[in-house]
Design an enzyme around this catalytic site. Structure first.
Site, PDB file in Angstrom:
ATOM      1  N   ASP A  37       0.851  -1.196   0.000  1.00  0.00           N
ATOM      2  CA  ASP A  37       0.000   0.000   0.000  1.00  0.00           C
ATOM      3  C   ASP A  37       0.889   1.250   0.000  1.00  0.00           C
ATOM      4  O   ASP A  37       1.881   1.322   0.724  1.00  0.00           O
ATOM      5  CB  ASP A  37      -0.916  -0.004   1.238  1.00  0.00           C
ATOM      6  CG  ASP A  37      -2.076   0.966   1.096  1.00  0.00           C
ATOM      7  OD1 ASP A  37      -3.221   0.516   0.986  1.00  0.00           O
ATOM      8  OD2 ASP A  37      -1.805   2.197   1.080  1.00  0.00           O
TER       9      ASP A  37
ATOM     10  N   ASN B 250     -13.055  -3.293   2.572  1.00  0.00           N
ATOM     11  CA  ASN B 250     -14.032  -2.218   2.734  1.00  0.00           C
ATOM     12  C   ASN B 250     -15.015  -2.249   1.573  1.00  0.00           C
ATOM     13  O   ASN B 250     -14.607  -2.428   0.418  1.00  0.00           O
ATOM     14  CB  ASN B 250     -13.318  -0.866   2.773  1.00  0.00           C
ATOM     15  CG  ASN B 250     -12.421  -0.723   3.995  1.00  0.00           C
ATOM     16  OD1 ASN B 250     -12.781  -1.158   5.094  1.00  0.00           O
ATOM     17  ND2 ASN B 250     -11.246  -0.144   3.813  1.00  0.00           N
TER      18      ASN B 250
ATOM     19  N   VAL C  41     -10.979   3.020  -3.412  1.00  0.00           N
ATOM     20  CA  VAL C  41     -10.635   2.498  -4.735  1.00  0.00           C
ATOM     21  C   VAL C  41     -11.669   1.427  -5.077  1.00  0.00           C
ATOM     22  O   VAL C  41     -11.799   0.423  -4.365  1.00  0.00           O
ATOM     23  CB  VAL C  41      -9.210   1.909  -4.775  1.00  0.00           C
ATOM     24  CG1 VAL C  41      -8.920   1.312  -6.142  1.00  0.00           C
ATOM     25  CG2 VAL C  41      -8.171   2.989  -4.431  1.00  0.00           C
TER      26      VAL C  41
ATOM     27  N   HIS D 249     -10.399  -5.212  -3.096  1.00  0.00           N
ATOM     28  CA  HIS D 249      -9.051  -5.524  -2.616  1.00  0.00           C
ATOM     29  C   HIS D 249      -9.130  -5.895  -1.155  1.00  0.00           C
ATOM     30  O   HIS D 249      -9.993  -5.402  -0.424  1.00  0.00           O
ATOM     31  CB  HIS D 249      -8.101  -4.337  -2.818  1.00  0.00           C
ATOM     32  CG  HIS D 249      -8.639  -3.049  -2.318  1.00  0.00           C
ATOM     33  ND1 HIS D 249      -9.589  -2.317  -3.006  1.00  0.00           N
ATOM     34  CD2 HIS D 249      -8.404  -2.370  -1.171  1.00  0.00           C
ATOM     35  CE1 HIS D 249      -9.892  -1.233  -2.310  1.00  0.00           C
ATOM     36  NE2 HIS D 249      -9.186  -1.244  -1.186  1.00  0.00           N
TER      37      HIS D 249
ATOM     38  N   HIS E 265      -7.003  -5.786   2.306  1.00  0.00           N
ATOM     39  CA  HIS E 265      -5.846  -5.240   3.026  1.00  0.00           C
ATOM     40  C   HIS E 265      -5.293  -6.333   3.943  1.00  0.00           C
ATOM     41  O   HIS E 265      -6.047  -6.906   4.751  1.00  0.00           O
ATOM     42  CB  HIS E 265      -6.271  -4.074   3.920  1.00  0.00           C
ATOM     43  CG  HIS E 265      -6.815  -2.877   3.198  1.00  0.00           C
ATOM     44  ND1 HIS E 265      -6.087  -1.740   3.000  1.00  0.00           N
ATOM     45  CD2 HIS E 265      -8.031  -2.640   2.654  1.00  0.00           C
ATOM     46  CE1 HIS E 265      -6.836  -0.832   2.371  1.00  0.00           C
ATOM     47  NE2 HIS E 265      -8.022  -1.359   2.147  1.00  0.00           N
TER      48      HIS E 265
HETATM   49  P1  5GP Z   1      -9.751   1.353   0.428  1.00  0.00           P
HETATM   50  O1  5GP Z   1      -9.843   2.627   1.218  1.00  0.00           O
HETATM   51  O2  5GP Z   1     -10.425   1.480  -0.910  1.00  0.00           O
HETATM   52  O3  5GP Z   1     -10.180   0.129   1.173  1.00  0.00           O
HETATM   53  O4  5GP Z   1      -8.212   1.146   0.179  1.00  0.00           O
HETATM   54  C1  5GP Z   1      -7.525   1.696  -0.884  1.00  0.00           C
HETATM   55  C2  5GP Z   1      -6.071   1.631  -0.535  1.00  0.00           C
HETATM   56  O5  5GP Z   1      -5.334   1.804  -1.722  1.00  0.00           O
HETATM   57  C3  5GP Z   1      -5.604   2.712   0.439  1.00  0.00           C
HETATM   58  O6  5GP Z   1      -5.048   2.113   1.595  1.00  0.00           O
HETATM   59  C4  5GP Z   1      -4.599   3.526  -0.368  1.00  0.00           C
HETATM   60  O7  5GP Z   1      -3.510   3.943   0.413  1.00  0.00           O
HETATM   61  C5  5GP Z   1      -4.184   2.539  -1.451  1.00  0.00           C
HETATM   62  N1  5GP Z   1      -3.805   3.172  -2.710  1.00  0.00           N
HETATM   63  C6  5GP Z   1      -4.489   4.141  -3.381  1.00  0.00           C
HETATM   64  N2  5GP Z   1      -3.861   4.466  -4.516  1.00  0.00           N
HETATM   65  C7  5GP Z   1      -2.746   3.680  -4.560  1.00  0.00           C
HETATM   66  C8  5GP Z   1      -1.688   3.572  -5.508  1.00  0.00           C
HETATM   67  O8  5GP Z   1      -1.637   4.252  -6.535  1.00  0.00           O
HETATM   68  N3  5GP Z   1      -0.715   2.671  -5.239  1.00  0.00           N
HETATM   69  C9  5GP Z   1      -0.749   1.885  -4.106  1.00  0.00           C
HETATM   70  N4  5GP Z   1       0.282   1.028  -3.949  1.00  0.00           N
HETATM   71  N5  5GP Z   1      -1.729   1.972  -3.203  1.00  0.00           N
HETATM   72  C10 5GP Z   1      -2.723   2.861  -3.427  1.00  0.00           C
END
Ligand code: 5GP
Length: 114
Positions: free
Chosen positions: A30, A87, A96, A100, A102
């Site tokens: 991440d 999430n 996003v 996915h 975590h």
């Molecule tokens: P969500 O909030 O959708 O469950 O998690 C999305 C995760 O994607 C976040 O923890 C954020 O830091 C990570 N993330 C967003 N954009 C990027 C990216 O361009 N590269 C990487 N490696 N992680 C990303």
């Protein structure tokens, strides 16, 4: 459907520290870690949220969890403990819209989460 940021990472159109890949999933660090180990396990199939997954994704969803478990072991956090989080939608913090998981490890996590 336009490509999500994660599909762009999978296609190597934008950089990421990819640590695992097979025919179903890709795993990478991440960019904004909230724990010493913070890895995202992402299906190659772009499914926006858990609400959009269905029976045909059964194997894929299993692969995501099994991959997270294997990476936890590989990263040395499986005995101390780790947390897997998916999430779903904005109210849960999803930012996003490409499913996915975590993998969070390397510190103590409170329960229930905040
Ligand atoms: P969500 O909030 O959708 O469950 O998690 C999305 C995760 O994607 C976040 O923890 C954020 O830091 C990570 N993330 C967003 N954009 C990027 C990216 O361009 N590269 C990487 N490696 N992680 C990303």
């Amino acid at each position: 459907m336009t490509d999500s940021i994660f599909t762009k990472i999978i296609k190597r159109e934008i950089p990421a520290n990819i640590i695992y890949e097979d025919e179903y999933v890709v795993a990478f660090e991440d960019v904004n870690p909230v724990a010493p180990i913070h890895i995202l396990v992402v299906p190659k199939k772009q499914i926006p949220t858990m609400n959009d997954a269905n029976e045909e994704d059964t194997i894929l969803l299993g692969k995501i969890l099994l991959t997270a478990g294997k990476l936890a072991k590989q990263k040395g956090v499986s005995e101390d403990g780790y947390r897997l989080v998916i999430n779903c939608n904005k109210g849960a913090g999803q930012t996003v819209f490409h499913i996915h998981c975590h993998l969070l490890g390397g510190r103590i996590f409170n329960w229930p989460p905040g």
